[in-house]
Structure formats: C-alpha cells, structure tokens
Scaffold this motif. Structure first.
Motif, PDB file in Angstrom:
ATOM      1  N   GLU A  29       0.842  -1.105   0.146  1.00  0.00           N
ATOM      2  CA  GLU A  29      -0.044  -0.102   0.019  1.00  0.00           C
ATOM      3  C   GLU A  29       0.905   1.351  -0.047  1.00  0.00           C
ATOM      4  OE1 GLU A  29      -3.070  -0.029   3.090  1.00  0.00           O
ATOM      5  OE2 GLU A  29      -3.375  -2.038   2.628  1.00  0.00           O
ATOM      6  N   VAL A  30       1.770   1.328   0.825  1.00  0.00           N
ATOM      7  CA  VAL A  30       2.714   2.462   1.120  1.00  0.00           C
ATOM      8  C   VAL A  30       3.444   2.695  -0.230  1.00  0.00           C
ATOM      9  CG1 VAL A  30       4.729   1.580   2.166  1.00  0.00           C
ATOM     10  CG2 VAL A  30       4.036   3.943   2.584  1.00  0.00           C
ATOM     11  N   LEU A  31       4.139   1.591  -0.852  1.00  0.00           N
ATOM     12  CA  LEU A  31       4.796   1.669  -2.001  1.00  0.00           C
ATOM     13  C   LEU A  31       4.034   2.309  -3.157  1.00  0.00           C
ATOM     14  CD1 LEU A  31       7.145  -1.385  -1.647  1.00  0.00           C
ATOM     15  CD2 LEU A  31       7.683   1.089  -1.292  1.00  0.00           C
ATOM     16  N   SER A  32       2.480   1.596  -3.215  1.00  0.00           N
ATOM     17  CA  SER A  32       2.050   2.414  -4.451  1.00  0.00           C
ATOM     18  C   SER A  32       1.571   3.835  -4.347  1.00  0.00           C
ATOM     19  CB  SER A  32       0.370   1.478  -4.164  1.00  0.00           C
ATOM     20  OG  SER A  32       0.443   0.276  -4.229  1.00  0.00           O
ATOM     21  N   SER A  33       1.577   4.209  -2.887  1.00  0.00           N
ATOM     22  CA  SER A  33       1.488   5.708  -2.675  1.00  0.00           C
ATOM     23  C   SER A  33       2.721   6.220  -3.366  1.00  0.00           C
ATOM     24  CB  SER A  33       1.185   5.832  -1.375  1.00  0.00           C
ATOM     25  OG  SER A  33       1.287   7.276  -0.887  1.00  0.00           O
ATOM     26  N   CYS A  34       3.732   5.843  -2.943  1.00  0.00           N
ATOM     27  CA  CYS A  34       5.329   6.236  -3.128  1.00  0.00           C
ATOM     28  C   CYS A  34       5.250   6.544  -4.682  1.00  0.00           C
ATOM     29  CB  CYS A  34       6.295   5.359  -2.809  1.00  0.00           C
ATOM     30  SG  CYS A  34       6.579   5.360  -0.904  1.00  0.00           S
ATOM     31  N   ARG A  35       4.872   5.534  -5.295  1.00  0.00           N
ATOM     32  CA  ARG A  35       4.739   5.589  -6.903  1.00  0.00           C
ATOM     33  C   ARG A  35       4.110   6.927  -7.319  1.00  0.00           C
ATOM     34  NH1 ARG A  35       3.760   0.297  -9.050  1.00  0.00           N
ATOM     35  NH2 ARG A  35       6.260   0.027  -9.539  1.00  0.00           N
ATOM     36  N   GLU A  36       3.104   7.558  -6.535  1.00  0.00           N
ATOM     37  CA  GLU A  36       2.641   8.592  -7.063  1.00  0.00           C
ATOM     38  C   GLU A  36       3.296   9.821  -6.547  1.00  0.00           C
ATOM     39  OE1 GLU A  36      -0.665   8.858  -8.408  1.00  0.00           O
ATOM     40  OE2 GLU A  36      -0.375   6.502  -8.514  1.00  0.00           O
ATOM     41  N   TYR A  37       4.311   9.807  -5.752  1.00  0.00           N
ATOM     42  CA  TYR A  37       4.826  11.362  -5.320  1.00  0.00           C
ATOM     43  C   TYR A  37       6.156  11.279  -5.428  1.00  0.00           C
ATOM     44  CZ  TYR A  37       4.973   8.979  -0.625  1.00  0.00           C
ATOM     45  OH  TYR A  37       5.357   8.309   0.449  1.00  0.00           O
ATOM     46  N   LYS A  38       7.077  10.130  -5.654  1.00  0.00           N
ATOM     47  CA  LYS A  38       8.335   9.869  -5.654  1.00  0.00           C
ATOM     48  C   LYS A  38       8.897  10.594  -7.022  1.00  0.00           C
ATOM     49  CE  LYS A  38      12.453   6.806  -5.529  1.00  0.00           C
ATOM     50  NZ  LYS A  38      12.732   6.834  -6.889  1.00  0.00           N
ATOM     51  N   ARG A  39       9.710  11.548  -7.149  1.00  0.00           N
ATOM     52  CA  ARG A  39      10.296  12.128  -8.295  1.00  0.00           C
ATOM     53  C   ARG A  39      11.662  11.260  -8.782  1.00  0.00           C
ATOM     54  NH1 ARG A  39       9.755  18.645  -8.025  1.00  0.00           N
ATOM     55  NH2 ARG A  39      11.967  18.108  -8.501  1.00  0.00           N
ATOM     56  N   SER A  40      12.125  11.528  -9.984  1.00  0.00           N
ATOM     57  CA  SER A  40      13.494  10.934 -10.343  1.00  0.00           C
ATOM     58  C   SER A  40      14.351  11.558  -9.500  1.00  0.00           C
ATOM     59  CB  SER A  40      13.560  11.146 -11.775  1.00  0.00           C
ATOM     60  OG  SER A  40      13.467  12.679 -12.094  1.00  0.00           O
ATOM     61  N   ASP A 100       1.381   4.187   7.083  1.00  0.00           N
ATOM     62  CA  ASP A 100       1.336   5.662   6.989  1.00  0.00           C
ATOM     63  C   ASP A 100       0.747   6.079   5.622  1.00  0.00           C
ATOM     64  OD1 ASP A 100       1.903   6.238   9.659  1.00  0.00           O
ATOM     65  OD2 ASP A 100       3.797   7.055   8.979  1.00  0.00           O
ATOM     66  N   THR A 101      -0.332   6.962   5.852  1.00  0.00           N
ATOM     67  CA  THR A 101      -0.604   7.684   4.326  1.00  0.00           C
ATOM     68  C   THR A 101      -0.033   8.980   4.181  1.00  0.00           C
ATOM     69  OG1 THR A 101      -2.820   6.527   4.836  1.00  0.00           O
ATOM     70  CG2 THR A 101      -2.689   8.399   3.186  1.00  0.00           C
ATOM     71  N   PHE A 102       0.331   8.932   2.975  1.00  0.00           N
ATOM     72  CA  PHE A 102       1.078  10.339   2.518  1.00  0.00           C
ATOM     73  C   PHE A 102       0.477  11.168   1.373  1.00  0.00           C
ATOM     74  CE2 PHE A 102       3.982   7.959   4.989  1.00  0.00           C
ATOM     75  CZ  PHE A 102       4.523   8.850   5.780  1.00  0.00           C
ATOM     76  N   TYR A 103       0.307  12.156   1.483  1.00  0.00           N
ATOM     77  CA  TYR A 103      -0.412  12.983   0.223  1.00  0.00           C
ATOM     78  C   TYR A 103       0.697  13.750  -0.530  1.00  0.00           C
ATOM     79  CZ  TYR A 103      -4.424  11.485   2.893  1.00  0.00           C
ATOM     80  OH  TYR A 103      -5.328  10.786   3.330  1.00  0.00           O
ATOM     81  N   LYS A 104       0.745  13.673  -1.898  1.00  0.00           N
ATOM     82  CA  LYS A 104       1.836  14.131  -2.848  1.00  0.00           C
ATOM     83  C   LYS A 104       1.648  15.835  -2.591  1.00  0.00           C
ATOM     84  CE  LYS A 104       3.080  14.736  -7.626  1.00  0.00           C
ATOM     85  NZ  LYS A 104       2.739  14.468  -9.133  1.00  0.00           N
ATOM     86  N   GLU A 105       0.574  16.660  -2.786  1.00  0.00           N
ATOM     87  CA  GLU A 105       0.324  17.667  -2.301  1.00  0.00           C
ATOM     88  C   GLU A 105       1.149  18.372  -0.959  1.00  0.00           C
ATOM     89  OE1 GLU A 105      -2.433  15.904  -2.903  1.00  0.00           O
ATOM     90  OE2 GLU A 105      -2.487  16.190  -5.074  1.00  0.00           O
ATOM     91  N   SER A 106       0.861  17.628   0.040  1.00  0.00           N
ATOM     92  CA  SER A 106       1.342  17.951   1.284  1.00  0.00           C
ATOM     93  C   SER A 106       2.873  17.817   1.213  1.00  0.00           C
ATOM     94  CB  SER A 106       0.605  17.262   2.205  1.00  0.00           C
ATOM     95  OG  SER A 106      -0.689  17.513   2.465  1.00  0.00           O
ATOM     96  N   LEU A 107       3.412  16.606   0.805  1.00  0.00           N
ATOM     97  CA  LEU A 107       4.874  16.502   0.794  1.00  0.00           C
ATOM     98  C   LEU A 107       5.383  17.529  -0.118  1.00  0.00           C
ATOM     99  CD1 LEU A 107       4.887  12.685   0.417  1.00  0.00           C
ATOM    100  CD2 LEU A 107       5.594  13.852   2.352  1.00  0.00           C
ATOM    101  N   GLU A 108       4.902  17.978  -1.019  1.00  0.00           N
ATOM    102  CA  GLU A 108       5.512  19.183  -1.932  1.00  0.00           C
ATOM    103  C   GLU A 108       5.509  20.239  -1.438  1.00  0.00           C
ATOM    104  OE1 GLU A 108       7.471  18.923  -4.933  1.00  0.00           O
ATOM    105  OE2 GLU A 108       7.470  17.135  -4.640  1.00  0.00           O
ATOM    106  N   GLU A 109       4.429  20.564  -0.542  1.00  0.00           N
ATOM    107  CA  GLU A 109       4.280  21.944   0.424  1.00  0.00           C
ATOM    108  C   GLU A 109       5.305  21.863   1.301  1.00  0.00           C
ATOM    109  OE1 GLU A 109       1.015  24.185   2.845  1.00  0.00           O
ATOM    110  OE2 GLU A 109       0.230  22.754   1.130  1.00  0.00           O
ATOM    111  N   ALA A 110       5.510  20.797   1.968  1.00  0.00           N
ATOM    112  CA  ALA A 110       6.568  20.757   3.124  1.00  0.00           C
ATOM    113  C   ALA A 110       7.810  20.886   2.466  1.00  0.00           C
ATOM    114  CB  ALA A 110       6.608  19.403   3.982  1.00  0.00           C
ATOM    115  N   TYR A 111       8.126  20.309   1.222  1.00  0.00           N
ATOM    116  CA  TYR A 111       9.362  20.552   0.626  1.00  0.00           C
ATOM    117  C   TYR A 111       9.620  21.970   0.248  1.00  0.00           C
ATOM    118  CZ  TYR A 111      12.814  20.992  -3.096  1.00  0.00           C
ATOM    119  OH  TYR A 111      13.728  21.439  -4.097  1.00  0.00           O
ATOM    120  N   GLN A 112       8.602  22.783  -0.169  1.00  0.00           N
ATOM    121  CA  GLN A 112       8.773  24.277  -0.543  1.00  0.00           C
ATOM    122  C   GLN A 112       9.040  25.177   0.699  1.00  0.00           C
ATOM    123  OE1 GLN A 112       8.663  25.425  -3.653  1.00  0.00           O
ATOM    124  NE2 GLN A 112       8.495  23.481  -4.549  1.00  0.00           N
TER     125      GLN A 112
END
Length: 126
Positions: A29-40, A100-112
C-alpha cells in the motif's frame, strides 16, 4: 583532501526512508502511494528487518521506484531508520512507516517550505 559542500554531497532532493518488517500487505500500500509522489531526483530507501513473509516479492514488484533495499535483522525501528539515514543522499529526509498515508500535495508543500525558508532546520507536519 577534497573540499565537499553539503549541496554537492546531496545528489538527491528528498530521501524517503521506509522501515518495515513482516507487513507485506501494508508495504504494498505505501509503495503504491510512493509511486505517486516520488520524483526521479528523489530516492527511496527500504530497510527491512529480515521479514519472513512476502516482503521480498513486494519489493521486487516495486523495484522501479526503490533505490536501496536492505533486508537484515534490526534491533528495532529506530535502528532501521538510522541505517537509512546513514545511506541517504537527499538534501531533505522524510521517514515513512509502512502503515502511514501520505499525500503528494502535502509533501510538496513541506518541501517548498523547507526550500524557501533556510532558517527552518526541522519541520513536523501533522
């Protein structure tokens, strides 16, 4: 001795460190989520505490997004995280748990926030 800067050493944007043990279904489940937000330019490090379930099969299924995979006994989760920290080359570190559950938008916002506010050393979101 060669002069190395932090920026030159950090060849990755974010190091995601995921520790797990005997939770193959949650790992999938978490790796499926990672596939959505992990960048190259990110890295995903999976530290497995020598699972005896189907964790190896799940890791193979997601080998396209996993940069480093270690499966060996750990004393506990913090030791597994420490291994990942020592291997990481990201400018930023994001520990992940296999449930855990992670959201791409939230991770990107934290990065910014971190990227544009260098006075912040540590960011806790919740």
């Amino acid at each position: 001795m060669k002069n190395v800067t932090f920026e030159s050493y950090c060849s990755k944007r974010i190091s995601y460190i995921l520790n797990t043990k005997n939770r193959a279904d949650k790992l999938r489940e978490v790796l499926s989520s990672c596939r959505e937000y992990k960048r190259s330019d990110d890295e995903l490090i999976v530290i497995d505490g020598a699972s005896t379930d189907k964790t190896d099969n799940v890791v193979k299924e997601f080998s396209d997004i996993i940069d480093i995979y270690i499966s060996e006994p750990d004393i506990n989760g913090p030791e597994a995280l420490n291994k990942g920290l020592l291997l990481s080359r990201g400018k930023y570190i994001k520990p992940l748990q296999d449930d855990d559950t992670f959201y791409k938008e939230s991770l990107e916002e934290a990065y910014q926030v971190m990227e544009f506010n260098p006075e912040i050393d540590f960011l806790v979101c919740g």
